[in-house]
Scaffold this active site. Structure first.
Site, PDB file in Angstrom:
ATOM      1  N   ARG A  83      -2.090   1.196  -3.321  1.00  0.00           N
ATOM      2  CA  ARG A  83      -1.242   0.870  -2.374  1.00  0.00           C
ATOM      3  C   ARG A  83      -0.271  -0.201  -2.471  1.00  0.00           C
ATOM      4  NH1 ARG A  83      -1.075   1.016   3.616  1.00  0.00           N
ATOM      5  NH2 ARG A  83       0.643  -0.062   4.138  1.00  0.00           N
ATOM      6  N   ARG A  92       3.709   5.409   0.856  1.00  0.00           N
ATOM      7  CA  ARG A  92       2.723   4.810   0.425  1.00  0.00           C
ATOM      8  C   ARG A  92       1.598   5.773  -0.214  1.00  0.00           C
ATOM      9  NH1 ARG A  92       1.856   2.431   6.199  1.00  0.00           N
ATOM     10  NH2 ARG A  92       3.901   2.327   5.954  1.00  0.00           N
ATOM     11  N   ASP A  95      -2.787   4.943   3.187  1.00  0.00           N
ATOM     12  CA  ASP A  95      -2.710   4.121   4.439  1.00  0.00           C
ATOM     13  C   ASP A  95      -4.169   4.506   5.234  1.00  0.00           C
ATOM     14  OD1 ASP A  95      -1.889   2.231   6.290  1.00  0.00           O
ATOM     15  OD2 ASP A  95      -0.973   3.725   7.412  1.00  0.00           O
ATOM     16  N   ASP A  97      -6.262   2.941   8.473  1.00  0.00           N
ATOM     17  CA  ASP A  97      -6.365   2.098   9.739  1.00  0.00           C
ATOM     18  C   ASP A  97      -7.665   2.536  10.544  1.00  0.00           C
ATOM     19  OD1 ASP A  97      -3.891   0.929   9.122  1.00  0.00           O
ATOM     20  OD2 ASP A  97      -2.926   2.893  10.147  1.00  0.00           O
TER      21      ASP A  97
END
Length: 160
Positions: A83, A92, A95, A97
């Site tokens: 990343r 990217r 990712d 989250d």
């Protein structure tokens, strides 16, 4: 153990493989169990349009890790998979989250839970609904209501 939901996204370096590798790494976290994963969805980028389409999914985990320790572990996985943050909402390799962590509401310099603006993102709400159709968010929003705004979504469900 706390139930948490993790959003996964990638649009570089074979995104489907990136998500599979991330799920494997998440399943190997200490004091954490990967419960289920949504289908993978191909979606248009949220930000700059001069980048490849994304592959997105949501994972449900049970964990004893604190929210910040979980964040640290997810960022470690992102870094191990290459990343690089070049621009906001840019391309990217991976990712990860934290969308939800139990019924907690957290707001500090490192972490916002529920994840900010998740309720407006089809690539989050549609896969989240797929694996948690009876979910009520900590702010009392109901997933069955949130998903209605994306009834005509343009994402493509993949079968990786």
């Amino acid at each position: 153990m706390i139930t948490a939901y993790i959003a996964l996204g990638s649009n570089l370096n074979t995104p489907v493989e990136q998500l599979h590798a991330a799920l494997k790494a998440i399943s190997q976290l200490s004091n954490t169990h990967l419960v289920t994963t949504s289908s993978f969805y191909k979606s248009k980028p949220l930000g700059p349009q001069d980048q490849p389409d994304y592959v997105n999914a949501v994972a449900k985990i049970e964990t004893e890790l604190s929210p910040l320790k979980l964040l640290d572990e997810l960022q470690r996985i992102e870094n191990e998979q290459g990343r690089v943050r070049l621009r906001r909402w840019g391309e990217r390799t991976l990712d990860l989250d934290i969308l939800l962590y139990g019924n907690e509401i957290i707001q500090n310099e490192r972490l916002t839970i529920p994840h900010y603006d998740m309720h407006n993102r089809e690539f989050v709400i549609v896969p989240l609904f797929e694996i948690a159709s009876d979910l009520v968010l900590p702010n009392s929003q109901i997933i069955t209501e949130l998903v209605k705004q994306f009834a005509d979504h343009k994402m493509i469900k993949l079968n990786p």
